[in-house]
Motif scaffolding. Structure first.
Motif, PDB file in Angstrom:
ATOM      1  N   THR A 160      26.107 124.067  45.218  1.00  0.00           N
ATOM      2  CA  THR A 160      26.191 125.524  45.064  1.00  0.00           C
ATOM      3  C   THR A 160      27.614 126.054  45.062  1.00  0.00           C
ATOM      4  O   THR A 160      27.810 127.266  45.069  1.00  0.00           O
ATOM      5  CB  THR A 160      25.404 126.203  46.193  1.00  0.00           C
ATOM      6  OG1 THR A 160      25.819 125.643  47.454  1.00  0.00           O
ATOM      7  CG2 THR A 160      23.918 126.002  46.022  1.00  0.00           C
ATOM      8  N   GLY A 161      28.628 125.187  45.053  1.00  0.00           N
ATOM      9  CA  GLY A 161      30.001 125.675  45.023  1.00  0.00           C
ATOM     10  C   GLY A 161      30.913 124.885  45.940  1.00  0.00           C
ATOM     11  O   GLY A 161      30.635 123.744  46.301  1.00  0.00           O
ATOM     12  N   VAL A 162      32.012 125.525  46.334  1.00  0.00           N
ATOM     13  CA  VAL A 162      33.016 124.911  47.214  1.00  0.00           C
ATOM     14  C   VAL A 162      33.180 125.800  48.434  1.00  0.00           C
ATOM     15  O   VAL A 162      33.228 127.032  48.322  1.00  0.00           O
ATOM     16  CB  VAL A 162      34.365 124.745  46.492  1.00  0.00           C
ATOM     17  CG1 VAL A 162      35.391 124.087  47.396  1.00  0.00           C
ATOM     18  CG2 VAL A 162      34.191 123.933  45.211  1.00  0.00           C
ATOM     19  N   TYR A 163      33.279 125.178  49.618  1.00  0.00           N
ATOM     20  CA  TYR A 163      33.367 125.915  50.878  1.00  0.00           C
ATOM     21  C   TYR A 163      34.526 125.368  51.699  1.00  0.00           C
ATOM     22  O   TYR A 163      34.855 124.182  51.629  1.00  0.00           O
ATOM     23  CB  TYR A 163      32.056 125.784  51.664  1.00  0.00           C
ATOM     24  CG  TYR A 163      30.853 126.196  50.860  1.00  0.00           C
ATOM     25  CD1 TYR A 163      30.423 127.518  50.846  1.00  0.00           C
ATOM     26  CD2 TYR A 163      30.170 125.266  50.076  1.00  0.00           C
ATOM     27  CE1 TYR A 163      29.333 127.903  50.075  1.00  0.00           C
ATOM     28  CE2 TYR A 163      29.087 125.643  49.306  1.00  0.00           C
ATOM     29  CZ  TYR A 163      28.670 126.961  49.309  1.00  0.00           C
ATOM     30  OH  TYR A 163      27.602 127.344  48.538  1.00  0.00           O
ATOM     31  N   ILE A 164      35.159 126.250  52.491  1.00  0.00           N
ATOM     32  CA  ILE A 164      36.278 125.833  53.323  1.00  0.00           C
ATOM     33  C   ILE A 164      36.070 126.303  54.756  1.00  0.00           C
ATOM     34  O   ILE A 164      35.352 127.273  55.019  1.00  0.00           O
ATOM     35  CB  ILE A 164      37.631 126.362  52.799  1.00  0.00           C
ATOM     36  CG1 ILE A 164      37.726 127.895  52.948  1.00  0.00           C
ATOM     37  CG2 ILE A 164      37.866 125.939  51.371  1.00  0.00           C
ATOM     38  CD1 ILE A 164      39.123 128.443  52.722  1.00  0.00           C
ATOM     39  N   THR A 165      36.697 125.571  55.673  1.00  0.00           N
ATOM     40  CA  THR A 165      36.761 125.979  57.070  1.00  0.00           C
ATOM     41  C   THR A 165      38.186 125.815  57.553  1.00  0.00           C
ATOM     42  O   THR A 165      38.881 124.882  57.145  1.00  0.00           O
ATOM     43  CB  THR A 165      35.799 125.160  57.952  1.00  0.00           C
ATOM     44  OG1 THR A 165      35.931 125.568  59.312  1.00  0.00           O
ATOM     45  CG2 THR A 165      36.082 123.668  57.858  1.00  0.00           C
TER      46      THR A 165
END
Length: 409
Positions: A345-350
């Motif tokens: 569903t996409g790219v995620y960052i923390t």
């Protein structure tokens, strides 16, 4: 507060200022700016999925001078390309993915475009970057770069299909090489492990050492892994060491750790049942990208799932969900709290080691598979929509609330 709790907010990219003074000035401004730029210099036809980097690799030596030198494996296998022109490419970038130069082209002798190629091929780089190992449906191959001529390609001896299995829709015949998947080379370039197997072909890991002529000499299979599902990913516990202590292996259901001294397998606790382990990262501990979840380290053999019901904010709908089909997880060696996850569903960052997450803004919608964090904090992300450079950890790249009727970007 979790970014996903902003259920009525949208996020938009803040474009970086364009400099008129050349790329050096732009790079300086980019350090504190939010940007997303499409990469257009990968080799091949640029037709469907040709700009998707399916594997990213770096020099394994701890003495490497620049983390911005990277290699990429792409597959130009679109139906729009004549069969004789379809190829796998190895490319090199010396500036963190800004530009790429083709170093190797592998033709159809070394892969089978009709069976899932372009999704699970592996790439490993030897110290110095003069040699590679690529895995395909037709086995594993050693690739030696040569000046003024084509690369030398050697087949790495591995297991072969013992007999036909007509009830499985795989065009494998008796005597064919078993599909090779993940491959890991030690930091000194002297040992290699390759995972083999495909569906009903027994998964196994074969270990090799470097022979006198530089070729890979088979030592034999490792102890049988306690699963009958595919090997999808592998990673050393301490990748920078010539003699790591353990090998983590991700399969179609669980994660296992092989103690390379006792040669005993241990199951990693905390991973939910029937999880396909697409990627493993051991920077600062054991990190796992799986179907359906993301896991952060507790100890060498224990992880905890960090995704929850507010992890994913879907771009077009007011709904959330914890079932993230994650394909990759990258951890910044300079700051392990910074992580990037590529997913269906996409790219995620923390920024805080998985406690809070947000979607990377400014990217086209679609499925993303691979990522790499550069030494300057810039990020390469790649998937079906293409390959992009971004700077999501910069001070200028944050969420910006917009009205409900604003168009999505």
């Amino acid at each position: 507060m979790l970014w996903g709790q902003l259920a009525n907010a949208h996020y938009s990219a803040i474009p970086s200022p364009h400099s008129e003074n050349g790329p050096g000035d732009r790079k300086k401004k980019d350090t504190d700016s939010c940007y997303v730029r499409r990469v257009k210099t990968l080799p091949g036809s640029h037709s469907f999925a040709a700009d998707f980097i399916e594997a990213i690799a770096t020099d394994p030596s701890p003495r490497v001078k620049s983390r911005n030198v990277i290699w990429a494996l792409t597959a130009d296998l679109s139906d729009e390309i004549p069969a004789e022109e379809r190829a796998l490419y190895i490319s090199k970038s010396t500036n963190g993915g800004e530009t790429w130069t083709q170093v190797v082209k592998l033709d159809s002798r070394y892969f089978d475009a009709g069976i899932d190629e372009g999704l699970r091929n592996g790439l490993s780089v030897a110290p110095g970057g003069a040699e590679f190992v690529v895995t395909t449906q037709r086995g594993a191959f050693q690739i030696l770069r040569a000046r003024g001529s084509d690369a030398l390609v050697r087949y790495i001896e591995g297991p072969h299909v013992q007999h036909d299995r007509p009830w499985v829709s795989i065009t494998k015949k008796e005597g064919d090489p078993v599909r090779a998947a993940a491959a890991k080379m030690t930091a000194d370039g002297r040992r290699l492990m390759v995972g083999y197997g495909y569906f009903d072909m027994n998964p196994q890991i074969v270990t090799y050492h470097r022979g006198r002529n530089g070729s890979w000499v088979e030592e034999g299979p490792l102890p049988e892994i306690p699963t009958d599902l595919d090997i999808l990913s592998m990673q050393w516990d301490q990748a920078e060491r010539p003699r790591p202590g353990s090998l983590y292996v991700g399969t179609g259901d669980q994660v296992f750790r092989l103690n390379l001294r006792t040669m005993k397998w241990t199951g990693v606790k905390g991973v939910e049942p029937d999880s396909a382990i697409h990627a493993i990262n051991t920077v600062g501990g054991l990190h796992i990208a799986a179907c359906w979840g993301i896991y952060e380290p507790v100890s060498a053999d224990v992880v905890t799932r960090v995704t929850d019901e507010v992890f994913v904010y879907h771009r077009d709908e007011d709904e959330t969900g914890s079932n993230v089909r994650a394909y990759g997880i990258e951890v910044d060696p300079a700051n392990p709290k910074w992580q990037v996850v590529t997913a269906l569903t996409g790219v995620y960052i923390t920024r805080d080691a998985g406690q809070n997450w947000r979607r990377m803004i400014g990217l086209p919608g679609g499925e993303y598979r691979t990522a790499h964090i550069n030494a300057d904090g810039g990020v390469i992300v790649s998937g079906i929509p293409g390959t992009f450079l971004a700077n999501p950890f910069s001070s200028g790249c944050g969420p910006r609330l917009r009205k409900r009727d604003d168009s999505d970007q």
